[in-house]
Motif scaffolding. Structure first.
Motif, PDB file in Angstrom:
ATOM      1  N   VAL A 252       0.662  -1.133   0.075  1.00  0.00           N
ATOM      2  CA  VAL A 252       0.144   0.085   0.004  1.00  0.00           C
ATOM      3  C   VAL A 252       0.773   1.259   0.073  1.00  0.00           C
ATOM      4  O   VAL A 252       1.790   1.361   0.803  1.00  0.00           O
ATOM      5  N   LYS A 253       0.737   2.166  -1.106  1.00  0.00           N
ATOM      6  CA  LYS A 253       1.267   3.532  -1.004  1.00  0.00           C
ATOM      7  C   LYS A 253       1.102   4.162   0.492  1.00  0.00           C
ATOM      8  O   LYS A 253      -0.063   4.354   0.685  1.00  0.00           O
ATOM      9  N   GLN A 254       2.016   4.972   0.810  1.00  0.00           N
ATOM     10  CA  GLN A 254       1.899   5.781   2.103  1.00  0.00           C
ATOM     11  C   GLN A 254       2.076   7.299   1.516  1.00  0.00           C
ATOM     12  O   GLN A 254       2.773   7.613   0.743  1.00  0.00           O
ATOM     13  N   ASP A 255       1.158   7.971   2.412  1.00  0.00           N
ATOM     14  CA  ASP A 255       1.358   9.511   2.088  1.00  0.00           C
ATOM     15  C   ASP A 255       2.465   9.992   2.962  1.00  0.00           C
ATOM     16  O   ASP A 255       3.153  11.199   2.271  1.00  0.00           O
ATOM     17  N   GLU A 256       2.906   9.463   3.887  1.00  0.00           N
ATOM     18  CA  GLU A 256       3.925   9.799   4.493  1.00  0.00           C
ATOM     19  C   GLU A 256       5.019   8.826   4.827  1.00  0.00           C
ATOM     20  O   GLU A 256       4.741   7.719   5.060  1.00  0.00           O
ATOM     21  N   TYR A 257       6.420   9.354   4.642  1.00  0.00           N
ATOM     22  CA  TYR A 257       7.228   8.543   4.755  1.00  0.00           C
ATOM     23  C   TYR A 257       8.655   9.159   5.229  1.00  0.00           C
ATOM     24  O   TYR A 257       8.770  10.366   4.998  1.00  0.00           O
ATOM     25  N   LEU A 258       9.934   8.401   5.404  1.00  0.00           N
ATOM     26  CA  LEU A 258      10.987   8.750   5.909  1.00  0.00           C
ATOM     27  C   LEU A 258      11.696   9.432   4.796  1.00  0.00           C
ATOM     28  O   LEU A 258      11.933   8.929   3.464  1.00  0.00           O
ATOM     29  N   LEU A 259      12.142  10.491   4.472  1.00  0.00           N
ATOM     30  CA  LEU A 259      13.023  11.289   3.602  1.00  0.00           C
ATOM     31  C   LEU A 259      14.253  11.821   4.271  1.00  0.00           C
ATOM     32  O   LEU A 259      14.075  12.942   5.158  1.00  0.00           O
ATOM     33  N   ALA A 260      15.357  11.439   3.903  1.00  0.00           N
ATOM     34  CA  ALA A 260      16.762  11.752   4.347  1.00  0.00           C
ATOM     35  C   ALA A 260      17.686  12.378   3.440  1.00  0.00           C
ATOM     36  O   ALA A 260      17.533  11.789   2.252  1.00  0.00           O
TER      37      ALA A 260
END
Length: 550
Positions: A252-260
């Protein structure tokens, strides 16, 4: 007896289990009446274990009047706590008890069932913890800006020693072209594909089923990937349990995720990335007009500015009648872009009267649709069938590879579960298996995307045929139906039938300003010499037709 992988581990092989159980039975003066063996089966659940199911059935039928079921360890009976306890209760209902030889457990004794309950729950928790630790390891690498497994994205090469990415100059140039076309030239994904493929740009085939040319899904994948602005993303897709099932999961695609911030060099700048991101938000959803004017700019976006190439959009001029006090609206098409052309700002100022220009295009379609040969051509097109056999075969192969990757992942989980913490090489083995698990998860994700891509192509093939047939059917009665359509319906028809309308920058007379028209679907027309029209830029087009100029 059960093993979950073909890689036999000493002390756990089928032969070792059988030998241990046989000696135990002899020592206890028991008679072995039947053996059950599930080779290569997981103990995660009882589904897919035919011998285990047959054993339960034999117990229910009271074959041979058995008193016990012997297993080497409780984990051979099952690793899912609910399954273990349900199966234990089931056999005890028929007067049969379970003995786990290596664990020293006998369910016929008072403490036996309690011990089984605790151990089965611990085994399940341990299995879930291994999976969590594996995913946490990947997440930590992302936090550190490292590439956390899998093939390098287009535009980069993998430095596996340092777990980072290195820019591939040739591919990076293509990435810049894609972002430039999308943000500065206002091109869509399909137009970018055509541009790259027509100009000889190709991509490496990493798998046999891949193609070397660019597809719409590849373009969108590149435009949505923050790696090109120097970021590392983790958790864009999440594996979630399917509701109402015990062991089925989906991505399932997520609207919020880790971005570093990544350790690698960016290919595009922050401004370009933000512009692409904003446009993807605008073009990724269907736009619905909210203003009160009962008017649609029917050819908006289809008419291309002859200087900058951007799509011309609608505008309105409202004038007040000084005598009556009433307002009159006149609608035009004009270039609202201010792109730089040869170092200068686009200054194309002419405005096209919508009423006159729309009538020109409508008259062309009406004149073209009136020919007998044209109608014969349409009837032939309406009888054509779509062939997606090659795509279906590709999907079948990908599905097989996906199942194989899933099987490999399950086997690796079992191997992780069997690692002995007391082994002096435990840390090395665990790290090696974790890296293999990372690669498998990436491989599974890639295959899921590839399957989705093929399914999209299959759907598009059918959808294009259906849309094409609707267009052809409509064209047969164009003169009657078009006049009954609303502006919004006319706009949708034009967008489906026409790809672009290009203008001649040197012509000032409205009657000669159209340079040529690109159509979305093949259409036959026996035009006059000097007429101007172009068909879709596809290798599959069989006919050429021209725009009639009366």
């Amino acid at each position: 007896m059960r093993v979950s992988t073909a890689m036999q581990v000493e002390g756990y092989s089928l032969e070792a289990q059988k030998d241990r159980l046989t000696k135990f039975a002899q020592f206890q003066d028991m008679e072995i009446v039947r053996e059950y063996c599930d080779a290569g089966k997981s103990g995660k659940n009882i589904t897919g274990r035919p011998e285990f199911s047959r054993m339960l059935q034999d117990v229910a039928e009271e074959k041979d009047g058995v008193s016990y079921i012997l297993v080497f360890k409780l984990s051979r009976f099952g690793r899912n706590a609910a399954d273990v306890l349900n199966s234990l209760q089931y056999i005890q209902d028929y007067g049969v008890n379970l003995i786990c030889v290596e664990d020293g457990i006998d369910s016929s004794k008072d403490s036996g069932k309690l011990t089984i309950t605790v151990l089965s729950a611990v085994a399940e928790i341990e299995r879930e913890n291994i999976l969590v630790q594996t995913m946490e390891g990947r997440k930590q690498k992302a936090r550190e800006g490292k590439w956390n497994g899998g093939q390098a994205p287009f535009g980069y090469e993998l430095d596996s020693k340092n777990s980072t990415l290195i820019v591939n100059p040739e591919e990076a140039e293509i990435v810049r072209i894609i972002f430039d076309q999308f943000t500065r030239m206002e091109a869509g994904a399909d137009s970018i594909c055509k541009y790259l493929n027509q100009h000889g740009y190709t991509k490496k085939r990493l798998r046999d089923q891949e193609v070397s040319y660019f597809s719409r899904s590849t373009i969108l994948k590149i435009l949505d990937n923050p790696v090109y602005v120097g970021k590392i993303a983790y958790g864009k897709n999440k594996t979630e349990k399917v509701k109402g099932t015990r062991d089925q999961y989906c991505r399932v695609k997520q609207d919020e995720y880790l971005l570093a911030d990544g350790l690698h060099d960016a290919i595009i700048d922050e401004e370009t990335w933000e512009a692409a991101k904003e446009k993807r938000k605008r073009t990724g959803v269907r736009w619905v007009k909210t203003h009160s004017l009962d008017h649609e700019h029917i050819l908006s976006g289809l008419i291309k500015c002859p200087l900058c190439g951007g799509g011309m959009s609608g505008t309105v001029q409202r004038r007040k009648n000084k005598k009556t006090g009433e307002y009159k609206d006149t609608f035009y098409y004009r270039c609202h872009h201010r792109k730089r052309v040869d170092g200068h700002i686009c200054d194309y100022k002419p405005m096209l009267n919508q009423k006159v220009f729309n009538a020109e295009i409508e008259e062309f379609i009406r004149y073209m649709a009136g020919g007998e040969k044209f109608k014969e051509f349409l009837m032939e097109k309406l009888e054509e069938k779509v062939d997606v056999s090659s795509l279906e075969e590709e999907k079948k192969q990908l599905a097989g590879q996906f199942q194989q990757a899933q099987g490999s992942r399950k086997k690796l989980v079992q191997m992780l579960e069997r690692l002995d913490p007391g082994d002096k090489h435990y840390d090395r083995k665990y790290q090696d298996m974790q890296e293999r698990m990372d690669n498998l998860y990436d491989r599974i994700a890639e295959l899921e995307e590839a399957i989705t891509d093929v399914e999209t192509k299959i759907g598009a093939s059918y959808g294009k045929q259906v849309t094409g047939k609707k267009i052809y059917q409509f064209l047969l009665d164009f003169d009657i139906l078009y006049g009954k359509m609303t502006d919004l319906e006319k706009k949708e028809f034009m967008r489906t039938f026409i790809e672009s309308i290009e203008l001649d920058p040197d012509e000032k007379d409205m009657g000669r300003i159209i340079k040529h028209i690109d159509l979305t679907f093949p259409v036959y027309y026996d035009g006059q010499e000097g007429d101007r029209i172009r068909m879709p830029k596809e290798n599959t087009v069989e006919t050429i037709c021209k725009l009639v100029r009366k």
